[in-house]
Write a protein that holds these residues in place. Structure first.
Motif, PDB file in Angstrom:
ATOM      1  N   ALA A 154      39.529  47.306  37.715  1.00 51.25           N
ATOM      2  CA  ALA A 154      40.615  48.226  37.368  1.00 51.25           C
ATOM      3  C   ALA A 154      41.799  48.026  38.307  1.00 51.25           C
ATOM      4  CB  ALA A 154      40.123  49.669  37.416  1.00 51.25           C
ATOM      5  N   ALA A 155      41.533  47.800  39.590  1.00 46.77           N
ATOM      6  CA  ALA A 155      42.617  47.580  40.551  1.00 46.77           C
ATOM      7  C   ALA A 155      43.386  46.306  40.225  1.00 46.77           C
ATOM      8  CB  ALA A 155      42.056  47.513  41.961  1.00 46.77           C
ATOM      9  N   LYS A 156      42.675  45.270  39.795  1.00 45.05           N
ATOM     10  CA  LYS A 156      43.351  44.026  39.413  1.00 45.05           C
ATOM     11  C   LYS A 156      44.250  44.239  38.196  1.00 45.05           C
ATOM     12  CE  LYS A 156      40.103  40.734  41.350  1.00 45.05           C
ATOM     13  NZ  LYS A 156      39.242  39.579  41.109  1.00 45.05           N
ATOM     14  N   ILE A 157      43.766  45.000  37.234  1.00 40.85           N
ATOM     15  CA  ILE A 157      44.558  45.267  36.031  1.00 40.85           C
ATOM     16  C   ILE A 157      45.785  46.114  36.376  1.00 40.85           C
ATOM     17  CG2 ILE A 157      44.549  46.501  33.824  1.00 40.85           C
ATOM     18  CD1 ILE A 157      41.590  45.644  33.558  1.00 40.85           C
ATOM     19  N   VAL A 158      45.594  47.145  37.190  1.00 40.76           N
ATOM     20  CA  VAL A 158      46.711  48.015  37.566  1.00 40.76           C
ATOM     21  C   VAL A 158      47.762  47.233  38.343  1.00 40.76           C
ATOM     22  CG1 VAL A 158      47.347  49.964  39.029  1.00 40.76           C
ATOM     23  CG2 VAL A 158      45.430  50.169  37.478  1.00 40.76           C
ATOM     24  N   SER A 159      47.330  46.382  39.266  1.00 39.16           N
ATOM     25  CA  SER A 159      48.314  45.629  40.047  1.00 39.16           C
ATOM     26  C   SER A 159      49.073  44.635  39.169  1.00 39.16           C
ATOM     27  CB  SER A 159      47.639  44.922  41.219  1.00 39.16           C
ATOM     28  OG  SER A 159      46.722  43.955  40.766  1.00 39.16           O
ATOM     29  N   ALA A 160      48.405  44.033  38.209  1.00 39.94           N
ATOM     30  CA  ALA A 160      49.103  43.117  37.304  1.00 39.94           C
ATOM     31  C   ALA A 160      50.122  43.871  36.446  1.00 39.94           C
ATOM     32  CB  ALA A 160      48.102  42.391  36.411  1.00 39.94           C
ATOM     33  N   GLN A 161      49.744  45.029  35.945  1.00 42.75           N
ATOM     34  CA  GLN A 161      50.664  45.832  35.141  1.00 42.75           C
ATOM     35  C   GLN A 161      51.813  46.370  35.989  1.00 42.75           C
ATOM     36  OE1 GLN A 161      50.642  46.035  31.834  1.00 42.75           O
ATOM     37  NE2 GLN A 161      48.946  44.601  31.983  1.00 42.75           N
ATOM     38  N   LEU A 162      51.523  46.680  37.240  1.00 45.82           N
ATOM     39  CA  LEU A 162      52.555  47.154  38.152  1.00 45.82           C
ATOM     40  C   LEU A 162      53.631  46.095  38.353  1.00 45.82           C
ATOM     41  CD1 LEU A 162      52.960  49.539  40.405  1.00 45.82           C
ATOM     42  CD2 LEU A 162      52.302  47.705  41.915  1.00 45.82           C
ATOM     43  N   ILE A 163      53.221  44.863  38.508  1.00 47.43           N
ATOM     44  CA  ILE A 163      54.177  43.760  38.673  1.00 47.43           C
ATOM     45  C   ILE A 163      54.991  43.577  37.395  1.00 47.43           C
ATOM     46  CG2 ILE A 163      54.354  41.258  38.977  1.00 47.43           C
ATOM     47  CD1 ILE A 163      51.945  41.518  40.916  1.00 47.43           C
ATOM     48  N   THR A 164      54.348  43.690  36.243  1.00 47.41           N
ATOM     49  CA  THR A 164      55.046  43.558  34.966  1.00 47.41           C
ATOM     50  C   THR A 164      56.096  44.655  34.797  1.00 47.41           C
ATOM     51  OG1 THR A 164      53.079  42.579  33.974  1.00 47.41           O
ATOM     52  CG2 THR A 164      54.743  43.453  32.470  1.00 47.41           C
ATOM     53  N   ILE A 165      55.717  45.884  35.123  1.00 48.89           N
ATOM     54  CA  ILE A 165      56.665  47.007  35.010  1.00 48.89           C
ATOM     55  C   ILE A 165      57.842  46.806  35.957  1.00 48.89           C
ATOM     56  CG2 ILE A 165      56.937  49.467  35.487  1.00 48.89           C
ATOM     57  CD1 ILE A 165      54.065  49.828  34.433  1.00 48.89           C
ATOM     58  N   ALA A 166      57.556  46.376  37.175  1.00 48.81           N
ATOM     59  CA  ALA A 166      58.621  46.162  38.160  1.00 48.81           C
ATOM     60  C   ALA A 166      59.588  45.083  37.696  1.00 48.81           C
ATOM     61  CB  ALA A 166      58.019  45.800  39.509  1.00 48.81           C
ATOM     62  N   GLU A 167      59.063  44.013  37.116  1.00 44.18           N
ATOM     63  CA  GLU A 167      59.929  42.939  36.628  1.00 44.18           C
ATOM     64  C   GLU A 167      60.792  43.410  35.462  1.00 44.18           C
ATOM     65  OE1 GLU A 167      57.187  39.812  35.767  1.00 44.18           O
ATOM     66  OE2 GLU A 167      57.102  39.141  37.853  1.00 44.18           O
ATOM     67  N   ILE A 200      61.793  46.488  34.836  1.00 40.45           N
ATOM     68  CA  ILE A 200      62.791  47.447  35.297  1.00 40.45           C
ATOM     69  C   ILE A 200      63.826  46.769  36.186  1.00 40.45           C
ATOM     70  CG2 ILE A 200      63.106  49.529  36.707  1.00 40.45           C
ATOM     71  CD1 ILE A 200      60.429  50.493  35.751  1.00 40.45           C
ATOM     72  N   GLY A 201      63.405  45.728  36.890  1.00 38.32           N
ATOM     73  CA  GLY A 201      64.318  45.015  37.769  1.00 38.32           C
ATOM     74  C   GLY A 201      64.306  45.520  39.202  1.00 38.32           C
ATOM     75  N   VAL A 202      63.188  46.086  39.618  1.00 39.65           N
ATOM     76  CA  VAL A 202      63.045  46.548  40.998  1.00 39.65           C
ATOM     77  C   VAL A 202      61.896  45.783  41.650  1.00 39.65           C
ATOM     78  CG1 VAL A 202      63.936  48.855  40.509  1.00 39.65           C
ATOM     79  CG2 VAL A 202      61.498  48.442  40.359  1.00 39.65           C
ATOM     80  N   PRO A 203      61.861  45.767  42.976  1.00 38.46           N
ATOM     81  CA  PRO A 203      60.755  45.073  43.644  1.00 38.46           C
ATOM     82  C   PRO A 203      59.414  45.762  43.359  1.00 38.46           C
ATOM     83  CG  PRO A 203      62.501  45.607  45.212  1.00 38.46           C
ATOM     84  CD  PRO A 203      62.852  46.258  43.922  1.00 38.46           C
ATOM     85  N   PRO A 204      58.339  44.997  43.232  1.00 36.80           N
ATOM     86  CA  PRO A 204      57.025  45.599  42.998  1.00 36.80           C
ATOM     87  C   PRO A 204      56.619  46.583  44.102  1.00 36.80           C
ATOM     88  CG  PRO A 204      56.924  43.251  42.587  1.00 36.80           C
ATOM     89  CD  PRO A 204      58.270  43.540  43.162  1.00 36.80           C
ATOM     90  N   PHE A 205      57.093  46.353  45.328  1.00 34.23           N
ATOM     91  CA  PHE A 205      56.776  47.262  46.426  1.00 34.23           C
ATOM     92  C   PHE A 205      57.286  48.668  46.128  1.00 34.23           C
ATOM     93  CE2 PHE A 205      58.073  49.419  50.322  1.00 34.23           C
ATOM     94  CZ  PHE A 205      56.840  49.514  50.953  1.00 34.23           C
ATOM     95  N   PHE A 206      58.455  48.772  45.533  1.00 34.70           N
ATOM     96  CA  PHE A 206      59.032  50.086  45.223  1.00 34.70           C
ATOM     97  C   PHE A 206      58.164  50.845  44.230  1.00 34.70           C
ATOM     98  CE2 PHE A 206      61.776  52.782  42.584  1.00 34.70           C
ATOM     99  CZ  PHE A 206      62.239  53.643  43.573  1.00 34.70           C
ATOM    100  N   ILE A 207      57.709  50.178  43.187  1.00 34.43           N
ATOM    101  CA  ILE A 207      56.861  50.818  42.182  1.00 34.43           C
ATOM    102  C   ILE A 207      55.522  51.204  42.806  1.00 34.43           C
ATOM    103  CG2 ILE A 207      55.709  50.514  39.963  1.00 34.43           C
ATOM    104  CD1 ILE A 207      58.689  50.693  39.658  1.00 34.43           C
ATOM    105  N   ALA A 208      54.960  50.323  43.637  1.00 32.80           N
ATOM    106  CA  ALA A 208      53.692  50.628  44.297  1.00 32.80           C
ATOM    107  C   ALA A 208      53.839  51.818  45.237  1.00 32.80           C
ATOM    108  CB  ALA A 208      53.194  49.408  45.063  1.00 32.80           C
TER     109      ALA A 208
END
Length: 71
Positions: free
Chosen positions: A20-33, A35-43
């Protein structure tokens, strides 16, 4: 026998949590890309919201009971 079952459940839940953590982190990167913000901000935003949710519900339940103490 109960100890073995508990350890087996702990191992199974740990594996599910890992996937689940792998899936969430992959989706987090997709959402960040998108939106156009760094993945760190979304995390960071996700971490802030998820750690504040329990306190929010404790406050709501205390207000519902008309209690001045947060318990």
């Amino acid at each position: 026998m109960s100890m073995f079952l508990n350890l087996l459940m702990l191992g199974g839940c740990s594996i599910v949590l890992l996937f689940a953590a792998k899936i969430v982190s992959a989706q987090l990167i997709t959402i960040a890309e998108r939106i156009g913000v760094p993945p760190f901000f979304i995390a960071f935003l996700l971490l802030a919201v998820s750690t504040s949710i329990p306190e929010f519900f404790v406050g709501i339940s205390s207000a519902d009971r008309k209690s001045t103490r947060l318990n």
